[in-house]
Design an enzyme around this catalytic site. Structure first.
Site, PDB file in Angstrom:
ATOM      1  N   GLU A  32      23.267 -14.134   8.735  1.00 22.32           N
ATOM      2  CA  GLU A  32      22.085 -14.766   9.281  1.00 22.32           C
ATOM      3  C   GLU A  32      20.910 -13.851   8.921  1.00 22.32           C
ATOM      4  OE1 GLU A  32      22.246 -15.471  13.527  1.00 22.32           O
ATOM      5  OE2 GLU A  32      20.188 -16.218  13.472  1.00 22.32           O
ATOM      6  N   ARG A 257      36.840  -6.830  13.423  1.00 25.07           N
ATOM      7  CA  ARG A 257      35.556  -6.314  12.977  1.00 25.07           C
ATOM      8  C   ARG A 257      35.604  -4.794  12.931  1.00 25.07           C
ATOM      9  NH1 ARG A 257      31.408  -8.894  15.549  1.00 25.07           N
ATOM     10  NH2 ARG A 257      29.895  -7.292  15.075  1.00 25.07           N
ATOM     11  N   LYS A 267      23.067  -5.937  15.887  1.00 27.38           N
ATOM     12  CA  LYS A 267      21.707  -6.008  15.339  1.00 27.38           C
ATOM     13  C   LYS A 267      20.666  -5.841  16.432  1.00 27.38           C
ATOM     14  CE  LYS A 267      22.882  -9.362  12.024  1.00 27.38           C
ATOM     15  NZ  LYS A 267      22.752 -10.767  11.689  1.00 27.38           N
TER      16      LYS A 267
HETATM   17  P1  ATP Z   1      25.539  -8.768  14.821  1.00 31.26           P
HETATM   18  O1  ATP Z   1      26.577  -8.963  15.880  1.00 31.26           O
HETATM   19  O2  ATP Z   1      25.357  -7.351  14.426  1.00 31.26           O
HETATM   20  O3  ATP Z   1      24.253  -9.467  15.083  1.00 31.26           O
HETATM   21  P2  ATP Z   1      26.497 -10.927  13.250  1.00 31.26           P
HETATM   22  O4  ATP Z   1      27.948 -11.102  13.160  1.00 31.26           O
HETATM   23  O5  ATP Z   1      25.803 -11.845  14.163  1.00 31.26           O
HETATM   24  O6  ATP Z   1      26.177  -9.401  13.516  1.00 31.26           O
HETATM   25  P3  ATP Z   1      25.918 -12.185  10.779  1.00 31.26           P
HETATM   26  O7  ATP Z   1      24.726 -12.074   9.922  1.00 31.26           O
HETATM   27  O8  ATP Z   1      26.205 -13.475  11.442  1.00 31.26           O
HETATM   28  O9  ATP Z   1      25.799 -11.023  11.849  1.00 31.26           O
HETATM   29  O10 ATP Z   1      27.208 -11.666  10.015  1.00 31.26           O
HETATM   30  C1  ATP Z   1      27.563 -12.073   8.725  1.00 31.26           C
HETATM   31  C2  ATP Z   1      29.021 -11.861   8.524  1.00 31.26           C
HETATM   32  O11 ATP Z   1      29.361 -10.481   8.704  1.00 31.26           O
HETATM   33  C3  ATP Z   1      29.843 -12.635   9.509  1.00 31.26           C
HETATM   34  O12 ATP Z   1      30.890 -13.280   8.802  1.00 31.26           O
HETATM   35  C4  ATP Z   1      30.353 -11.605  10.451  1.00 31.26           C
HETATM   36  O13 ATP Z   1      31.593 -11.965  10.992  1.00 31.26           O
HETATM   37  C5  ATP Z   1      30.449 -10.366   9.574  1.00 31.26           C
HETATM   38  N1  ATP Z   1      30.336  -9.150  10.374  1.00 31.26           N
HETATM   39  C6  ATP Z   1      29.347  -8.830  11.219  1.00 31.26           C
HETATM   40  N2  ATP Z   1      29.592  -7.660  11.835  1.00 31.26           N
HETATM   41  C7  ATP Z   1      30.784  -7.220  11.358  1.00 31.26           C
HETATM   42  C8  ATP Z   1      31.604  -6.064  11.615  1.00 31.26           C
HETATM   43  N3  ATP Z   1      31.235  -5.118  12.471  1.00 31.26           N
HETATM   44  N4  ATP Z   1      32.764  -5.941  10.937  1.00 31.26           N
HETATM   45  C9  ATP Z   1      33.134  -6.886  10.060  1.00 31.26           C
HETATM   46  N5  ATP Z   1      32.418  -7.988   9.784  1.00 31.26           N
HETATM   47  C10 ATP Z   1      31.272  -8.175  10.422  1.00 31.26           C
HETATM   48 MG    MG Z   2      26.564 -14.032  13.641  1.00 34.24          MG
END
Ligand code: ATP
Ligand code: MG
Length: 551
Positions: A32, A257, A267
């Site tokens: 995102e 994760r 984030k």
């Molecule tokens: P945050 O929780 O930090 O806001 P998010 O998962 O909402 O992160 P996205 O931009 O939606 O952020 O993530 C893009 C991709 O990265 C998704 O498929 C998500 O599952 C993966 N991802 C995010 N954080 C991790 C992590 N700590 N380990 C592995 N994959 C991750």
């Molecule tokens: Mg997300």
């Protein structure tokens, strides 16, 4: 520590190809665009791109931009740069917002099938009606609106006839389901917000759990890999694909994760550290963001090796952040030129060395990689050593410089401490030594041995440099992602940055941003791209040379 390079997703894909369930592989990385990528995202990127590579498949970069409030093109560009820097090239570049019309049509299809309805409950009421883990939900009084009424209301939602939060479109599934995600989840919400891509074309936006499966299906994604928190959403993911009659049927697979000690990765918290001035931007070298790691001096090779070593499983774990350091040392060992730098200078005068004379000494650039050749370093009557390499009254087993003691200067001569010069307050400001010309490095001198070897820089030609030393930003061993905002800020390390002014060898005059060196006895450093100027190089400590951590 245990090595875990197994990858259950690879096994699933292999089987899908062997049994003929699939004849090709398409994965995607779906960030995102509401922030910068971090090391957790790197793990996801590496899993998705590596798996597709392994099976001659494709990987799309897709921006999951369904929430206009927080998204921005600044993040789109930064994310693209980071993915490329990690060493990956996407096949398709897509935006979820490109599919808004298609998503709308699928929502209309659901309404026509009696599988979706417009609800007038307020967001609070919807939450209340949803029930809990132990109690079933309650049906909304608007649940049984006719197809015609729903079609009309949904169209008017699109046209902008209602305000934010006045109405939503919900799936009609089962308010009694044990899985809360299946209790008539919201599919569309009203938000009169300008979108970075579609402008003011839309005032209704699809929810993630409706949009994501459709995005995957439109692109023909075969294996939709996401993190474990989405496991409970899988039935809804499959429901959307099926009820929306998508031709292509992606499979959602969840993995663990990445969590790291001594850091936060959400984030929201990273943004808080930036906004409240704890760090100097998203790319601060202490941040776990890709841009921060890059600026600190971590290499894509090290990050890839680290993530591959972690493997892919469904087991929750927190990884020791020193493991990443191990991989950067491994990567830089053969690549980084060796050099000498003085972080906290102390002047040494070699009283029996001819005044005004400068001799050039030859030094290997990297003893572990002789092909890198040699460099020339000047030596003269005045040099700098580290303050901590001299003690007037040393404890036992201190083998460095002290009155009467002899040490080796790396690549040069033995020197012996003869005298100490102090200022009015009694601080040592200069050390006077004599050198022995017989002991020149490389001449095979074996007359006597000394226990200490010091690094040094010739004083008249030394180049001033700034060194930035880092410690973990978060003090605790355990990642604090589970904690509330206030508590996590309590764990911010107030001493995570130390700035020192010292000297480097004159052959370092043309270093460029992102050049990496191993400073003898100190560690690996990266030339900081933000603070380095023509006048002064700034070196970021990437990692020290040794760690107590064992792989
Ligand atoms: P945050 O929780 O930090 O806001 P998010 O998962 O909402 O992160 P996205 O931009 O939606 O952020 O993530 C893009 C991709 O990265 C998704 O498929 C998500 O599952 C993966 N991802 C995010 N954080 C991790 C992590 N700590 N380990 C592995 N994959 C991750
Ligand atoms: Mg997300």
């Amino acid at each position: 520590m245990e090595h875990n390079t197994s990858n259950f997703i690879r096994d699933i894909i292999k089987e899908d190809l062997e049994t003929g369930k699939r004849d090709h592989v398409i994965t995607r990385f779906p960030p995102e665009p509401n922030g910068y990528l971090h090391i957790g995202h790197a793990k996801s990127i590496i899993i998705n791109f590596d798996l597709a590579d392994e099976f001659n498949g494709k990987t799309n970069l897709r921006f999951d931009d369904t929430n206009p409030l927080k998204e921005d093109t600044e993040f789109v560009e930064a994310i693209k740069e980071d993915v490329k820097w990690l060493g990956y090239d996407w096949d398709g570049l897509f935006f979820a917002s490109d599919y808004f019309e298609e998503m709308y049509k699928r929502a209309v299809l659901l309404i026509k099938k009696g599988k979706a309805y417009v609800d007038d409950l307020t967001p609070d009421e919807i939450r209340e009606y949803r029930g809990t883990l132990t109690e079933p939900g309650k049906e909304s009084p608007y649940r049984d609106r006719s197809v015609e009424e729903n079609l009309d209301l949904f169209e008017r939602m699109r046209k902008g006839e209602f305000g934010n939060g006045e109405k939503v479109l919900r799936a009609k599934i089962d308010m009694g389901s044990p899985n809360i995600n299946m209790r008539d989840p919201v599919l569309y919400r009203i938000s009169h917000t300008t979108h970075h891509n579609t402008g003011d074309q839309w005032c209704i936006y699809p929810m993630y759990s409706f949009a994501h499966p459709i995005e995957d299906a439109i692109e023909g994604v075969t294996h939709s890999i996401c993190t474990l928190e989405f496991e409970d959403q899988r039935p809804l993911y499959n429901w959307v694909v099926e009820e929306c009659e998508m031709e292509s049927q992606p499979q959602q697979i969840e993995f663990n994760r990445l969590n790291l000690t001594n850091t936060v990765m959400s984030k929201r918290k990273l943004k808080q550290l930036v906004d409240e001035g704890y760090v100097d931007g998203w790319d601060d070298p202490r941040m776990p963001t890709i841009s921060g790691l890059r600026r600190r001096g971590y290499t894509p090779e090290a990050i890839r090796a680290f993530c591959r070593e972690l493997g892919v499983s469904k087991v929750y774990s927190t990884v020791d952040s020193r493991m990443l350091d191990h991989f950067v040392r491994e990567d830089l060992k053969l690549k980084a030129p060796r050099t000498m730098g003085i972080l906290r200078p102390l002047k040494v005068v070699i009283t029996n060395y001819p005044e005004g004379q400068i001799e050039m000494l030859e030094a290997e650039i990297n003893p572990e990689n002789p092909e890198m050749g040699t460099r020339q370093i000047p030596f003269s009557r005045e040099i700098y050593i580290e303050q901590e390499d001299f003690m007037e009254n040393p404890p036992k087993k201190y083998f460095r410089l002290f009155p009467g003691n002899e040490v080796r200067l790396k690549h040069a001569y033995f020197i012996k401490c003869e005298d100490v010069i102090k200022d009015e307050d009694g601080n040592v400001i200069e050390v006077h030594c004599t050198y022995d010309p017989e002991t020149k490095s490389g001449t095979g001198f074996t007359g006597r041995k000394v226990k200490g070897t010091l690094h040094w820089v010739e004083a008249t030609q030394a180049i001033p440099a700034e060194f930035r030393l880092y410690e973990p930003l978060i003090l605790d061993e355990e990642a604090q992602d589970g904690e509330e905002e206030k508590t996590f800020l309590d764990h911010v390390n107030p001493n995570s940055l130390e700035v020192l002014n010292g000297f480097v060898e004159p052959n370092m005059k043309d270093v460029k941003p992102q050049d990496k060196f191993q400073f003898f006895r100190h560690g690996y450093f990266n030339v900081d791209p933000k603070h380095t100027t023509d006048e002064k190089a700034v070196f970021n400590l990437i990692v020290s040379l040794k760690s107590s951590f064992k792989m």
